[in-house]
Design an enzyme around this catalytic site. Structure first.
Site, PDB file in Angstrom:
ATOM      1  N   LYS A  39       0.840  -1.202   0.000  1.00  0.00           N
ATOM      2  CA  LYS A  39       0.000   0.000   0.000  1.00  0.00           C
ATOM      3  C   LYS A  39       0.878   1.257   0.000  1.00  0.00           C
ATOM      4  O   LYS A  39       2.086   1.179   0.247  1.00  0.00           O
ATOM      5  CB  LYS A  39      -0.925  -0.003   1.223  1.00  0.00           C
ATOM      6  CG  LYS A  39      -0.205   0.051   2.562  1.00  0.00           C
ATOM      7  CD  LYS A  39      -1.181   0.049   3.724  1.00  0.00           C
ATOM      8  CE  LYS A  39      -0.430   0.125   5.046  1.00  0.00           C
ATOM      9  NZ  LYS A  39      -1.336   0.238   6.198  1.00  0.00           N
ATOM     10  N   ARG A 139     -10.430   1.518  15.083  1.00  0.00           N
ATOM     11  CA  ARG A 139     -10.661   1.985  13.715  1.00  0.00           C
ATOM     12  C   ARG A 139     -11.896   1.261  13.177  1.00  0.00           C
ATOM     13  O   ARG A 139     -12.930   1.240  13.837  1.00  0.00           O
ATOM     14  CB  ARG A 139      -9.425   1.720  12.842  1.00  0.00           C
ATOM     15  CG  ARG A 139      -8.170   2.453  13.327  1.00  0.00           C
ATOM     16  CD  ARG A 139      -7.041   2.469  12.321  1.00  0.00           C
ATOM     17  NE  ARG A 139      -6.599   1.135  11.927  1.00  0.00           N
ATOM     18  CZ  ARG A 139      -5.470   0.891  11.258  1.00  0.00           C
ATOM     19  NH1 ARG A 139      -4.686   1.907  10.897  1.00  0.00           N
ATOM     20  NH2 ARG A 139      -5.113  -0.343  10.931  1.00  0.00           N
ATOM     21  N   HIS A 169      -5.997  -6.343  13.756  1.00  0.00           N
ATOM     22  CA  HIS A 169      -4.717  -5.625  13.677  1.00  0.00           C
ATOM     23  C   HIS A 169      -4.300  -5.215  15.088  1.00  0.00           C
ATOM     24  O   HIS A 169      -5.099  -4.639  15.829  1.00  0.00           O
ATOM     25  CB  HIS A 169      -4.858  -4.396  12.782  1.00  0.00           C
ATOM     26  CG  HIS A 169      -3.556  -3.717  12.486  1.00  0.00           C
ATOM     27  ND1 HIS A 169      -2.636  -4.248  11.610  1.00  0.00           N
ATOM     28  CD2 HIS A 169      -3.014  -2.560  12.935  1.00  0.00           C
ATOM     29  CE1 HIS A 169      -1.577  -3.444  11.524  1.00  0.00           C
ATOM     30  NE2 HIS A 169      -1.789  -2.415  12.331  1.00  0.00           N
ATOM     31  N   ARG A 222       0.597 -10.489   7.219  1.00  0.00           N
ATOM     32  CA  ARG A 222       0.664  -9.306   6.364  1.00  0.00           C
ATOM     33  C   ARG A 222       2.019  -8.643   6.622  1.00  0.00           C
ATOM     34  O   ARG A 222       2.216  -7.968   7.625  1.00  0.00           O
ATOM     35  CB  ARG A 222      -0.483  -8.348   6.684  1.00  0.00           C
ATOM     36  CG  ARG A 222      -1.866  -9.003   6.658  1.00  0.00           C
ATOM     37  CD  ARG A 222      -2.979  -8.002   6.956  1.00  0.00           C
ATOM     38  NE  ARG A 222      -2.826  -7.352   8.242  1.00  0.00           N
ATOM     39  CZ  ARG A 222      -3.311  -7.803   9.387  1.00  0.00           C
ATOM     40  NH1 ARG A 222      -3.984  -8.945   9.427  1.00  0.00           N
ATOM     41  NH2 ARG A 222      -3.126  -7.131  10.505  1.00  0.00           N
ATOM     42  N   TYR A 267      16.433  31.151   4.243  1.00  0.00           N
ATOM     43  CA  TYR A 267      15.375  32.014   4.751  1.00  0.00           C
ATOM     44  C   TYR A 267      15.513  32.276   6.247  1.00  0.00           C
ATOM     45  O   TYR A 267      15.846  31.380   7.029  1.00  0.00           O
ATOM     46  CB  TYR A 267      14.004  31.381   4.485  1.00  0.00           C
ATOM     47  CG  TYR A 267      13.640  31.293   3.028  1.00  0.00           C
ATOM     48  CD1 TYR A 267      13.250  32.418   2.321  1.00  0.00           C
ATOM     49  CD2 TYR A 267      13.687  30.076   2.352  1.00  0.00           C
ATOM     50  CE1 TYR A 267      12.905  32.351   0.974  1.00  0.00           C
ATOM     51  CE2 TYR A 267      13.338  29.981   1.014  1.00  0.00           C
ATOM     52  CZ  TYR A 267      12.947  31.127   0.327  1.00  0.00           C
ATOM     53  OH  TYR A 267      12.613  31.041  -0.997  1.00  0.00           O
ATOM     54  N   CYS A 313      14.856  24.629   2.115  1.00  0.00           N
ATOM     55  CA  CYS A 313      13.942  25.337   1.222  1.00  0.00           C
ATOM     56  C   CYS A 313      12.999  24.340   0.542  1.00  0.00           C
ATOM     57  O   CYS A 313      13.102  23.129   0.752  1.00  0.00           O
ATOM     58  CB  CYS A 313      14.734  26.103   0.169  1.00  0.00           C
ATOM     59  SG  CYS A 313      15.997  27.209   0.837  1.00  0.00           S
ATOM     60  N   ASP A 315      12.957  23.470  -2.541  1.00  0.00           N
ATOM     61  CA  ASP A 315      13.617  22.665  -3.557  1.00  0.00           C
ATOM     62  C   ASP A 315      15.106  22.460  -3.332  1.00  0.00           C
ATOM     63  O   ASP A 315      15.740  21.727  -4.091  1.00  0.00           O
ATOM     64  CB  ASP A 315      13.443  23.326  -4.942  1.00  0.00           C
ATOM     65  CG  ASP A 315      12.014  23.765  -5.186  1.00  0.00           C
ATOM     66  OD1 ASP A 315      11.130  22.885  -5.193  1.00  0.00           O
ATOM     67  OD2 ASP A 315      11.776  24.970  -5.342  1.00  0.00           O
TER      68      ASP A 315
END
Length: 372
Positions: A39, A139, A169, A222, A267, A313, A315
């Protein structure tokens, strides 16, 4: 978001590591099957390629979180059982039948809606279902044997639904204190013992349960985060066998400059050079999942730890270099360089989170390069 192929930042996925991790766990299983959990795009590693690697290691099925993730595997050619670990919107269940996907059922109301929807469509095959038992996660799931048995009776009398499995679970399987795990396990055992019959699959083991609670009931596990070489408990419990990390995150220096004392970096001027320093720029940032919390974290360059100075930053980020290095020098953000290593757990500690989250937030802009 497009993949940034024309940038030196990339995640290298070592498929052999995934295969070995799965094979090591399969070798410990006597009468249980292993379903690989792929997943969330294979925990950020890439669902299809990690599924191929898990299959090579002995996985006999797969688990996903959404219907679309299951369809992706089917369209990639996988024929093994695929379980969607969530309840799916009723109006999408035709696709589940068409693609032979097993779906999670968590309450009787949902079952009734599903029945009416499927009966109107006269599909060729029934919808395969796994009943989820909420033994303490809070859940989705049925809460008692009475609820479960009522659901089983409902399924046994349905022509459009097929009861394939039942599962739960555990929320604390990765902790040294086993008291709550034992409470959940007892609840699930009571449910199983009171069933009028047993389905094809009974499963309660996630990675942590498989590693540290082999007595957990079921004939299938699992296998999730451990498949990617990550210890489910972080620092708390020792690995039963060595888990080999599958992901390496690397980049390069794209600019190197010598700055005098008193110069602000990035920054907010949160870092000011205390003396003359060599500063290198690396093309990765918080848009890629390398968050601003990584300021102060040291990356590896030619086997030397180099601190991230100034704010990360969107990027780019900047590191303090020990000396002048050429543009194009490899930077290791996760992985080994020389005799040193940065683990995903190290990154998680800096971010004050868990390595699951680190793996999942590495953005789609980062190319995944697969090595056999």
């Amino acid at each position: 978001m497009v993949v940034a192929w024309h940038r030196p930042t990339k995640a290298i996925i070592h498929k052999k590591a995934i295969t070995e991790n799965v094979a090591n766990e399969v070798s410990r299983l006597s009468d249980k099957e292993l379903f690989a959990v792929v997943k969330a795009n294979g925990y950020g590693h890439g669902a299809v390629e990690t599924a191929k690697a898990a299959e090579a290691g002995g996985a006999s099925g797969f688990c996903v979180a959404t219907l679309d993730e299951g369809i992706e595997l089917r369209e990639a050619g996988f024929v093994q059982p695929i379980l969607v670990l969530n309840m799916v919107p009723v109006d999408a269940l035709t696709l589940a039948v068409i693609h032979d996907l097993s779906i999670t059922a968590g309450n009787e109301e949902w079952l009734e809606h599903v029945t009416g929807y499927l009966e109107e469509r006269h599909l060729e095959h029934p919808l395969k279902l796994h009943l989820k038992v909420d033994t303490g996660m809070g859940r989705i799931g049925f809460r008692s044997s009475v609820e479960v048995n009522a659901a089983v009776n409902y399924l046994q009398n349905s022509s459009v639904l097929e009861w394939e499995g039942i599962f739960t679970h555990f929320s604390t399987a990765d902790q040294a204190d086993t008291s709550y795990w034992e409470k959940q396990n007892k609840r699930f055992l009571e449910v199983i013992e009171n069933l009028p019959e047993l389905p094809r699959y009974i499963h309660s083991s996630n990675s942590a349960t498989a590693l540290w609670h082999e007595q957990a009931p079921g004939n299938m596990i699992r296998y999730g985060v451990a498949m990617y070489g990550l210890n489910p408990s972080g620092h708390e419990l020792a690995e039963v066998y060595p888990l080999r990390p599958a992901l390496e995150l690397v980049s390069e220096l794209i600019q190197v400059k010598k700055l005098p004392a008193g110069e602000g970096i990035s920054y907010g001027e949160t870092y000011v050079t205390p003396k003359e320093e060599w500063i290198g720029t690396v093309p990765i940032g918080y848009a890629d999942g390398w968050l601003r919390k990584m300021q102060g974290f040291s990356l590896l360059i030619e086997g030397v730890y180099c601190e991230t100075v100034g704010r990360v930053c969107m990027d780019q980020l900047m590191v303090r270099l020990p000396y002048e290095l050429p543009v194009g020098t490899k930077v290791t953000l996760i992985g080994q360089s020389g005799e040193e290593e940065i683990t995903m757990q190290d990154v998680a500690d800096q971010m004050e989170t868990i390595h699951y989250e680190v793996a999942c937030i590495l953005g789609p802009r980062i190319p995944r390069e697969y090595q056999e």
